[in-house]
Design a protein around this motif. Structure first.
Motif, PDB file in Angstrom:
ATOM      1  N   THR A 386      -7.908 -17.419   7.152  1.00  0.00           N
ATOM      2  CA  THR A 386      -7.018 -16.348   6.675  1.00  0.00           C
ATOM      3  C   THR A 386      -7.548 -15.639   5.435  1.00  0.00           C
ATOM      4  OG1 THR A 386      -5.728 -17.955   5.386  1.00  0.00           O
ATOM      5  CG2 THR A 386      -4.989 -17.470   7.642  1.00  0.00           C
ATOM      6  N   ASP A 387      -8.419 -16.284   4.664  1.00  0.00           N
ATOM      7  CA  ASP A 387      -8.873 -15.687   3.400  1.00  0.00           C
ATOM      8  C   ASP A 387     -10.247 -15.023   3.483  1.00  0.00           C
ATOM      9  OD1 ASP A 387      -6.570 -16.468   1.978  1.00  0.00           O
ATOM     10  OD2 ASP A 387      -7.379 -18.489   1.731  1.00  0.00           O
ATOM     11  N   LEU A 388     -10.913 -15.094   4.657  1.00  0.00           N
ATOM     12  CA  LEU A 388     -12.247 -14.508   4.767  1.00  0.00           C
ATOM     13  C   LEU A 388     -12.197 -13.178   5.519  1.00  0.00           C
ATOM     14  CD1 LEU A 388     -14.534 -17.569   5.608  1.00  0.00           C
ATOM     15  CD2 LEU A 388     -14.160 -16.463   3.394  1.00  0.00           C
ATOM     16  N   PRO A 389     -12.938 -12.167   5.041  1.00  0.00           N
ATOM     17  CA  PRO A 389     -12.932 -10.855   5.718  1.00  0.00           C
ATOM     18  C   PRO A 389     -13.406 -10.956   7.167  1.00  0.00           C
ATOM     19  CG  PRO A 389     -13.959 -10.704   3.556  1.00  0.00           C
ATOM     20  CD  PRO A 389     -13.778 -12.164   3.838  1.00  0.00           C
ATOM     21  N   ILE A 390     -12.879 -10.087   8.008  1.00  0.00           N
ATOM     22  CA  ILE A 390     -13.299 -10.020   9.404  1.00  0.00           C
ATOM     23  C   ILE A 390     -13.729  -8.604   9.747  1.00  0.00           C
ATOM     24  CG2 ILE A 390     -11.826 -11.920  10.189  1.00  0.00           C
ATOM     25  CD1 ILE A 390      -9.871  -9.804  11.273  1.00  0.00           C
ATOM     26  N   ARG A 391     -14.471  -8.484  10.841  1.00  0.00           N
ATOM     27  CA  ARG A 391     -14.890  -7.186  11.358  1.00  0.00           C
ATOM     28  C   ARG A 391     -14.972  -7.275  12.871  1.00  0.00           C
ATOM     29  NH1 ARG A 391     -20.060  -7.951  13.017  1.00  0.00           N
ATOM     30  NH2 ARG A 391     -21.340  -9.483  11.884  1.00  0.00           N
ATOM     31  N   PHE A 392     -15.053  -6.119  13.536  1.00  0.00           N
ATOM     32  CA  PHE A 392     -15.237  -6.120  14.984  1.00  0.00           C
ATOM     33  C   PHE A 392     -16.605  -6.706  15.323  1.00  0.00           C
ATOM     34  CE2 PHE A 392     -12.103  -2.505  15.017  1.00  0.00           C
ATOM     35  CZ  PHE A 392     -11.142  -3.155  15.756  1.00  0.00           C
ATOM     36  N   GLU A 420      -4.207   2.313  15.285  1.00  0.00           N
ATOM     37  CA  GLU A 420      -4.106   3.371  14.279  1.00  0.00           C
ATOM     38  C   GLU A 420      -4.009   2.772  12.888  1.00  0.00           C
ATOM     39  OE1 GLU A 420      -1.289   7.199  13.044  1.00  0.00           O
ATOM     40  OE2 GLU A 420      -0.795   5.977  14.807  1.00  0.00           O
ATOM     41  N   LYS A 421      -3.295   1.641  12.794  1.00  0.00           N
ATOM     42  CA  LYS A 421      -3.105   1.012  11.489  1.00  0.00           C
ATOM     43  C   LYS A 421      -4.161  -0.059  11.207  1.00  0.00           C
ATOM     44  CE  LYS A 421       0.801   3.170  10.489  1.00  0.00           C
ATOM     45  NZ  LYS A 421       0.923   4.091   9.332  1.00  0.00           N
ATOM     46  N   ILE A 422      -4.350  -0.968  12.175  1.00  0.00           N
ATOM     47  CA  ILE A 422      -5.208  -2.116  11.870  1.00  0.00           C
ATOM     48  C   ILE A 422      -6.676  -1.879  12.206  1.00  0.00           C
ATOM     49  CG2 ILE A 422      -3.273  -3.681  12.262  1.00  0.00           C
ATOM     50  CD1 ILE A 422      -4.739  -4.609  14.803  1.00  0.00           C
ATOM     51  N   GLY A 423      -6.965  -0.861  13.074  1.00  0.00           N
ATOM     52  CA  GLY A 423      -8.347  -0.585  13.432  1.00  0.00           C
ATOM     53  C   GLY A 423      -9.233  -0.331  12.231  1.00  0.00           C
ATOM     54  N   PRO A 424      -8.852   0.598  11.342  1.00  0.00           N
ATOM     55  CA  PRO A 424      -9.689   0.857  10.162  1.00  0.00           C
ATOM     56  C   PRO A 424      -9.822  -0.358   9.254  1.00  0.00           C
ATOM     57  CG  PRO A 424      -8.145   2.664  10.533  1.00  0.00           C
ATOM     58  CD  PRO A 424      -7.734   1.563  11.442  1.00  0.00           C
ATOM     59  N   MET A 425      -8.777  -1.180   9.187  1.00  0.00           N
ATOM     60  CA  MET A 425      -8.839  -2.368   8.331  1.00  0.00           C
ATOM     61  C   MET A 425      -9.903  -3.335   8.823  1.00  0.00           C
ATOM     62  SD  MET A 425      -4.795  -3.251   7.814  1.00  0.00           S
ATOM     63  CE  MET A 425      -3.528  -1.978   7.924  1.00  0.00           C
ATOM     64  N   ILE A 426      -9.975  -3.517  10.157  1.00  0.00           N
ATOM     65  CA  ILE A 426     -10.987  -4.423  10.724  1.00  0.00           C
ATOM     66  C   ILE A 426     -12.361  -3.773  10.658  1.00  0.00           C
ATOM     67  CG2 ILE A 426     -11.704  -5.689  12.784  1.00  0.00           C
ATOM     68  CD1 ILE A 426      -8.801  -5.710  13.683  1.00  0.00           C
ATOM     69  N   ALA A 427     -12.434  -2.473  10.978  1.00  0.00           N
ATOM     70  CA  ALA A 427     -13.727  -1.777  11.030  1.00  0.00           C
ATOM     71  C   ALA A 427     -14.422  -1.772   9.677  1.00  0.00           C
ATOM     72  CB  ALA A 427     -13.519  -0.347  11.527  1.00  0.00           C
ATOM     73  N   PRO A 433      -7.722 -11.622   7.458  1.00  0.00           N
ATOM     74  CA  PRO A 433      -6.523 -11.574   8.293  1.00  0.00           C
ATOM     75  C   PRO A 433      -5.240 -11.553   7.466  1.00  0.00           C
ATOM     76  CG  PRO A 433      -8.098 -13.093   9.236  1.00  0.00           C
ATOM     77  CD  PRO A 433      -8.654 -12.674   7.908  1.00  0.00           C
ATOM     78  N   LYS A 434      -5.201 -12.329   6.386  1.00  0.00           N
ATOM     79  CA  LYS A 434      -4.007 -12.350   5.540  1.00  0.00           C
ATOM     80  C   LYS A 434      -3.765 -10.981   4.914  1.00  0.00           C
ATOM     81  CE  LYS A 434      -4.182 -14.460   1.553  1.00  0.00           C
ATOM     82  NZ  LYS A 434      -4.255 -15.560   0.537  1.00  0.00           N
ATOM     83  N   ASP A 435      -4.846 -10.323   4.447  1.00  0.00           N
ATOM     84  CA  ASP A 435      -4.718  -8.993   3.848  1.00  0.00           C
ATOM     85  C   ASP A 435      -4.241  -7.974   4.879  1.00  0.00           C
ATOM     86  OD1 ASP A 435      -5.619  -9.952   1.411  1.00  0.00           O
ATOM     87  OD2 ASP A 435      -7.727  -9.488   1.867  1.00  0.00           O
ATOM     88  N   ILE A 436      -4.768  -8.085   6.109  1.00  0.00           N
ATOM     89  CA  ILE A 436      -4.396  -7.135   7.161  1.00  0.00           C
ATOM     90  C   ILE A 436      -2.927  -7.281   7.516  1.00  0.00           C
ATOM     91  CG2 ILE A 436      -4.760  -6.544   9.595  1.00  0.00           C
ATOM     92  CD1 ILE A 436      -7.723  -7.308   9.177  1.00  0.00           C
TER      93      ILE A 436
END
Length: 467
Positions: A386-392, A420-427, A433-436
């Motif tokens: 939950t605390d580590l950044p993720i990407r596609f 629309e909302k979470i796509g840019p956050m992951i990209a 995941p916690k931040d998203i």
């Protein structure tokens, strides 16, 4: 007994004969451009066409299968009006069902739950990754290489086989070693082992004892494994022995890769339609209607890369893979194991399969132990941290085109209003995941919905932690 085997057993002798001759004609029609054009342009009558390829059937009743002017009649063809078309349609339907059988049955059937769950995830991931190109992949759990490299050297080899360096021998203690390898695999993969085969980045007929390998496989499993060869004419005696062995179980059709129009004609001259009923001719020759995978050695010849040879310019290539295994690649000569699954060919994975892990073993006992270690170390589903950044995943790109939010690769586009909302956050690749979930909730979204979506993305390998 597979649906394919059941279908063959339920057919009369005359129907089996007709299927063999239909198949013979369609191979010549698909693989020989001049022959095909002469028929389509009405320059060659069907009686003469049948005689030219050694077929003894009335091609008039097969027209909806091959002739452009009759194609719309194929789906509604009746046994009374189009008997050969109806028979061929039934045959192809059963072949389709058989592929589905392999996908659902080629795991350990609960013997090794971690492997079964991992394979299921790879099937879903590759279906998303490859899109329509995944339809022909059946995900067998294991492939054995009984040689090192391949003597053929096809320019388009989908898995970049290296030059032939030798083969494993069954002489001395080799036969017992091979038997113990199979038994060890069976203790790990259970009935899924039945869908294994004895080649990969190798030519099976490079090994002069290949038929004996098959016979031992049959003794252990009760199933005769599939053979794919590009040199069926090099050692006719060995090829005929392999075809004869297929009759023992008729479990999975064999395949001959046809590299030139001349080889197609020679194969048809050497083997009768009945002898080749259990052999799919993979028409790789120039002038055929087949489409090659732009993976492996052919990856650098993709049109956008600009490295077009004479053969590549005359070939139709598509972004896909010929890699089919979701499980283990074992080379018994080098004593190596790789854990793999299909993917879209890329700069990172040009051969069209992901190598998840690798190991080296010393003997048959260590081999079985290494299989279990690879399963334990690599197949437990890792939860998102939950605390580590993720990407596609690197194969996918996030897109916003005219208000349509999706992530996509060369094969598939997946759309959702959530993107629309979470796509840019992951990209962006800098949010955990916690931040998203937190940011999405602040903007009025349902935290349980987005958490579930992120979990599913992780399960099927669509996202990964950054770094």
């Amino acid at each position: 007994m597979s649906k394919y085997t059941q279908f063959l057993k339920s057919r009369s002798k005359s129907e089996i004969r007709n299927l063999a001759h239909i198949k013979r004609f369609l191979e010549r029609y698909s693989g020989d451009e001049d022959y095909r054009n002469s028929i389509n342009n009405n320059e060659l009558d069907l009686k003469t066409a049948a005689k030219m390829c050694g077929c003894e059937i009335d091609l008039e009743t097969l027209r909806p299968v091959f002739h452009p002017e009759y194609i719309e009649k194929r789906q509604t063809a009746t046994k009374e009006e189009w008997p050969l078309t109806h028979l061929w349609n039934m045959h192809m339907t059963n072949m389709h069902y058989y592929r589905g059988e392999i996908i659902t049955s080629a795991n350990s059937q609960g013997l090794t739950p971690l492997f079964d769950a991992w394979r299921d995830r790879q099937i879903v991931r590759s279906n998303i990754d490859l899109g329509p190109g995944a339809s022909g992949i059946v995900h067998p759990p294991i492939a054995f290489e009984i040689s090192d490299g391949c003597s053929v050297g096809c320019w388009f080899c989908g898995i970049s086989a290296k030059k032939f360096k030798g083969h494993f021998s069954l002489k001395d203690d080799g036969a017992q070693y091979w038997r113990e390898m199979l038994q060890g695999t069976q203790r790990v993969l259970g009935p899924g082992m039945n869908h294994g085969f004895c080649y990969w980045a190798t030519e099976p007929l490079d090994n002069p004892e290949y038929a004996e390998f098959l016979e031992i496989f049959y003794e252990v499993t009760g199933i005769m494994p599939q053979t794919t060869s590009a040199i069926p004419l090099r050692n006719i005696e060995l090829t005929r022995k392999v075809l004869k062995l297929w009759e023992k179980s008729r479990f999975t059709v064999n395949r001959f890769s046809i590299l030139t129009p001349r080889i197609l004609k020679q194969v048809h001259e050497e083997f009768t339609p009945e002898e080749l009923l259990g052999v799919e001719l993979v028409l790789q020759n120039v002038g055929s209607e087949s489409i090659k995978s732009a993976g492996g050695r052919a990856f650098k010849y993709k049109p956008e890369k600009g490295e077009q040879t004479k053969e590549a310019k005359k070939s139709t290539m598509t972004n896909s893979t010929i890699a089919c295994v979701s499980g283990f690649l074992v080379n018994i000569l080098r004593k190596t194991i790789r854990l793999v699954s299909p993917t879209m060919p890329s700069e990172k994975w040009p051969n069209g399969y992901v190598v998840h892990a690798e190991a080296v073993y010393t003997d048959t006992e260590d081999y079985e132990r290494k299989l279990l270690e690879l399963i334990e170390a690599n197949m437990e589903l890792q939860k998102l941290k939950t605390d580590l950044p993720i990407r596609f995943d690197e194969n996918f790109t996030y897109m916003n085109v005219d208000g349509h939010f999706a992530f996509t690769n060369d094969a598939i586009v997946i759309e959702s209003k959530l993107f629309e909302k979470i796509g840019p956050m992951i990209a962006d690749g800098d949010m955990s995941p916690k931040d998203i979930v937190k940011k999405y909730t602040k903007e009025g979204g349902n935290p349980f919905l987005v958490a579930k979506l992120l979990d599913e993305f992780n399960t099927y390998g669509l996202v990964q932690h950054t770094g």
